[in-house]
Design an enzyme around this catalytic site. Structure first.
Site, PDB file in Angstrom:
ATOM      1  N   TRP A  48      59.654  71.667  -3.804  1.00 46.41           N
ATOM      2  CA  TRP A  48      58.671  70.745  -4.380  1.00 46.41           C
ATOM      3  C   TRP A  48      59.065  70.375  -5.815  1.00 46.41           C
ATOM      4  O   TRP A  48      58.244  70.434  -6.732  1.00 46.41           O
ATOM      5  CB  TRP A  48      57.258  71.313  -4.317  1.00 46.41           C
ATOM      6  CG  TRP A  48      56.760  71.450  -2.923  1.00 46.41           C
ATOM      7  CD1 TRP A  48      56.534  72.585  -2.242  1.00 46.41           C
ATOM      8  CD2 TRP A  48      56.464  70.370  -2.014  1.00 46.41           C
ATOM      9  NE1 TRP A  48      56.117  72.309  -0.958  1.00 46.41           N
ATOM     10  CE2 TRP A  48      56.068  70.954  -0.800  1.00 46.41           C
ATOM     11  CE3 TRP A  48      56.509  68.976  -2.119  1.00 46.41           C
ATOM     12  CZ2 TRP A  48      55.705  70.193   0.313  1.00 46.41           C
ATOM     13  CZ3 TRP A  48      56.156  68.219  -1.013  1.00 46.41           C
ATOM     14  CH2 TRP A  48      55.753  68.824   0.183  1.00 46.41           C
ATOM     15  N   ARG A 106      34.710  40.941   1.736  1.00 46.55           N
ATOM     16  CA  ARG A 106      34.521  41.095   3.181  1.00 46.55           C
ATOM     17  C   ARG A 106      33.088  40.753   3.572  1.00 46.55           C
ATOM     18  O   ARG A 106      32.131  41.264   2.974  1.00 46.55           O
ATOM     19  CB  ARG A 106      34.838  42.537   3.577  1.00 46.55           C
ATOM     20  CG  ARG A 106      34.634  42.867   5.036  1.00 46.55           C
ATOM     21  CD  ARG A 106      35.724  42.296   5.906  1.00 46.55           C
ATOM     22  NE  ARG A 106      35.679  42.859   7.249  1.00 46.55           N
ATOM     23  CZ  ARG A 106      36.491  42.512   8.232  1.00 46.55           C
ATOM     24  NH1 ARG A 106      37.442  41.600   8.005  1.00 46.55           N
ATOM     25  NH2 ARG A 106      36.389  43.065   9.422  1.00 46.55           N
ATOM     26  N   ILE A 119      34.782  52.108   3.050  1.00 45.17           N
ATOM     27  CA  ILE A 119      34.282  50.751   2.828  1.00 45.17           C
ATOM     28  C   ILE A 119      35.188  49.732   3.514  1.00 45.17           C
ATOM     29  O   ILE A 119      34.729  48.726   4.054  1.00 45.17           O
ATOM     30  CB  ILE A 119      34.186  50.472   1.315  1.00 45.17           C
ATOM     31  CG1 ILE A 119      33.032  51.288   0.709  1.00 45.17           C
ATOM     32  CG2 ILE A 119      33.969  48.981   1.028  1.00 45.17           C
ATOM     33  CD1 ILE A 119      32.992  51.267  -0.808  1.00 45.17           C
ATOM     34  N   GLU A 157      50.028  71.347  -9.893  1.00 38.94           N
ATOM     35  CA  GLU A 157      49.622  71.911 -11.190  1.00 38.94           C
ATOM     36  C   GLU A 157      48.534  72.979 -11.013  1.00 38.94           C
ATOM     37  O   GLU A 157      47.693  73.181 -11.893  1.00 38.94           O
ATOM     38  CB  GLU A 157      49.126  70.817 -12.150  1.00 38.94           C
ATOM     39  CG  GLU A 157      50.104  69.695 -12.401  1.00 38.94           C
ATOM     40  CD  GLU A 157      51.378  70.140 -13.088  1.00 38.94           C
ATOM     41  OE1 GLU A 157      51.412  71.259 -13.610  1.00 38.94           O
ATOM     42  OE2 GLU A 157      52.342  69.360 -13.077  1.00 38.94           O
ATOM     43  N   GLU A 208      41.782  76.125  -5.612  1.00 34.90           N
ATOM     44  CA  GLU A 208      41.342  77.511  -5.550  1.00 34.90           C
ATOM     45  C   GLU A 208      41.892  78.321  -6.725  1.00 34.90           C
ATOM     46  O   GLU A 208      41.208  79.198  -7.274  1.00 34.90           O
ATOM     47  CB  GLU A 208      41.783  78.138  -4.217  1.00 34.90           C
ATOM     48  CG  GLU A 208      41.078  77.573  -2.990  1.00 34.90           C
ATOM     49  CD  GLU A 208      41.600  76.208  -2.579  1.00 34.90           C
ATOM     50  OE1 GLU A 208      40.983  75.570  -1.711  1.00 34.90           O
ATOM     51  OE2 GLU A 208      42.653  75.760  -3.110  1.00 34.90           O
TER      52      GLU A 208
END
Length: 553
Positions: A313, A435, A504, A530, A534
């Site tokens: 990562w 919309r 939406i 970061e 938890e």
């Protein structure tokens, strides 16, 4: 000037909420610190309650900071209808959560009964000021009016009361609107790195040297400025806002702990963007358990270092020129004490040859979002680092060095989350206004306008908590609790906003061609990197149990 009734009520509510929090803290301490000091086994056994303490403390701190925001706005004659509505909605909702249940994550709600504070919860509920917010704060009428004002283009006050910072915000808002937002979705869909030309433009604007001292070519502006730049860039795309994170971490590591030679050599290049750093901390089997880091750094006969091990990562790894590598340099010392930080220079990779140097190889990790810098798993096999690459010239300080950077990194992550939350709101509002269904715009339906109203009300909560943490940091104060609180709340807000904005959009939101699909994927990472939510709750909860204050101011 007479104080607004609702600001006065907010102050009174904060006082009552702090009294409630003090009771929660005492109740939690009885569970996990029966002898006066928190015990690790009891903290794990009562993890829900400790994390609930963190969330309650975070909620109370957010109320305090929004009350302070309202007072500042009123003092400067900027407290109008939209600010009052934001105050009512935010206080009304968060007071309801305090007296009923706190959402620690989807499906995880902590209730007063779990802490044995039902009586104290009821006292908060019946406090006259709190009762006003509970009955008159987050109401249907207030949400509807707030949504109308938002649709008309009004936004709650965001002034820093600092002309320079306000100008910086406008500068980066314009840059983001012109150079990031129109292209971000295309870069995401194509899974491309942010073009180097854009990075160079950001460097020219000072993005990578915001917190680096002027003597080393930076702007020396501090964490508040860093937050507003991160927020504005992330409002266009989280990856743009995150480009500065690695420079922020490297700048803090070197600026606070480096030798004179390391500072003089590296900080000016980081500030101007000629060196792009990456943070190399996480390992496949360690995650947040950094004490278990196994990657080794061994001194060679010529004084240089050789790195062997696996990391994962690692963001922007191929394009980076400098790696800040947490590794074990003392194999005989277990845990944190054997860790050091190495400043490892590398050759910037290309698409065809991402890792050209001997002793290092990497494979890309495919991800849902957060794609503009790419993630990698790295393998080191005798990768060479110069003798001068040991941060500070001292072994065994790597973990301590890293911990001091987490405050700034977590504050910046919270700021990125605020930008993502705004992006989600912007897209949701635009779609709701354009919309049409059943002969009217989506915005006309209460379940849609309610969502949009609460998006902004929560953004204000998270934003004020984040900038408060930044101000603590700028004053040189320890703020690990405040930073953790800011990240907790901002990450939750970004995710809920993205989820509601996609809702939406309906089915269209699930289509890759619509930008909200990207924002949803981007928002999800904020509660993980970061320090996962938890971990943040654990840090905040333990910190609050050890604090003499009832809650940070």
């Amino acid at each position: 000037m007479e104080m607004s009734e609702w600001i006065s009520l907010a102050q009174q509510t904060c006082s009552a909420a702090k009294t409630y929090f003090a009771a929660v803290r005492v109740a939690t301490a009885k569970m996990v610190a029966p002898k006066g000091k928190p015990e690790a086994t009891l903290i794990e056994q009562h993890q829900r309650q400790v994390h609930g303490l963190a969330w309650i403390g975070t909620t109370v701190a957010a109320l305090e900071e929004v009350a302070n925001w309202a007072m500042r706005a009123e003092k400067s004659e900027r407290f109008g209808e939209i600010e009052e509505l934001s105050l009512k909605l935010g206080f009304g909702e968060y007071c309801h959560q305090l007296v009923s249940s706190i959402a620690m994550s989807a499906g995880e709600y902590l209730r007063p009964s779990e802490l044995g504070v039902e009586l104290e919860s009821n006292a908060l509920k019946t406090d006259p000021a709190t009762a006003r917010f509970l009955s008159e704060g987050n109401t249907a009428a207030n949400r509807a009016r707030f949504a109308v004002l938002l649709a008309e283009g009004a936004r709650p006050d965001e002034s820093f009361e600092d002309e320079m910072l306000d100008l910086i915000r406008e500068q980066f808002r314009t840059f983001t609107a012109n150079r990031i937002a129109p292209y971000a979705h295309g870069w995401h869909i194509a899974d491309e790195l942010i073009p180097i030309e854009v990075i160079e433009e950001m460097a020219d604007l000072g993005v990578f040297g915001i917190c680096i001292a002027e003597e080393f070519g930076g702007l020396g502006l501090g964490k508040a400025a860093m937050c507003l730049v991160s927020e504005e860039l992330s409002r266009g795309w989280i990856c743009a806002g995150s480009l500065g994170t690695r420079s922020e971490i490297a700048g803090d590591l070197i600026g606070e702990n480096g030798t004179k030679e390391q500072k003089a050599e590296l900080l000016p290049k980081i500030a101007k963007g000629s060196i792009l750093p990456t943070a190399v901390f996480t390992e496949p089997d360690t995650g947040s358990d950094l004490a278990s880091v196994r990657t080794r750094g061994v001194v060679q006969s010529d004084g240089s270092w050789s790195i062997t091990g696996a990391k994962t990562w690692i963001t922007h790894a191929a394009r980076a020129d400098l790696m800040t590598v947490l590794c074990r340099t003392d194999l005989d010392t277990p845990g944190y004490g054997g860790l050091s930080m190495l400043l490892a220079r590398k050759t910037r990779g290309t698409d065809t040859t991402p890792f050209p140097d001997p002793g290092i190889d990497g494979s890309e990790i495919g991800v849902l979002g957060y794609r503009g810098m790419k993630e990698y798993a790295l393998g080191f096999d005798g990768f060479s680092v110069a003798e001068a690459g040991l941060l500070g010239g001292v072994q065994g300080q790597g973990f301590k060095h890293l911990m001091r950077t987490f405050e700034g990194a977590r504050i910046q992550t919270a700021a990125r989350a605020i930008g993502v939350a705004w992006n989600a709101f912007d897209l949701g509002l635009q779609y709701a206004m354009e919309r049409r269904q059943f002969g009217k715009n989506l915005l006309a339906f209460p379940r849609v306008s309610d969502k949009l109203a609460m998006m902004v009300a929560e953004i204000i909560m998270a934003r004020e908590l984040t900038y408060s943490a930044a101000r603590h940091k700028d004053r040189g104060e320890r703020c690990d609790i405040e930073a953790g609180m800011a990240k907790l709340l901002a990450a939750r807000t970004a995710w809920s906003n993205a989820d509601n904005a996609l809702q939406i959009h309906g089915g269209n939101g699930y289509a890759l061609e619509y930008e909200i699909s990207r924002v949803l994927c981007d928002a999800r990472i904020l509660n993980i990197f970061e320090g996962a939510g938890e971990i943040q709750a654990q840090v905040v909860g333990r910190g609050l149990l050890n604090e003499e204050q009832t809650v940070p101011n």
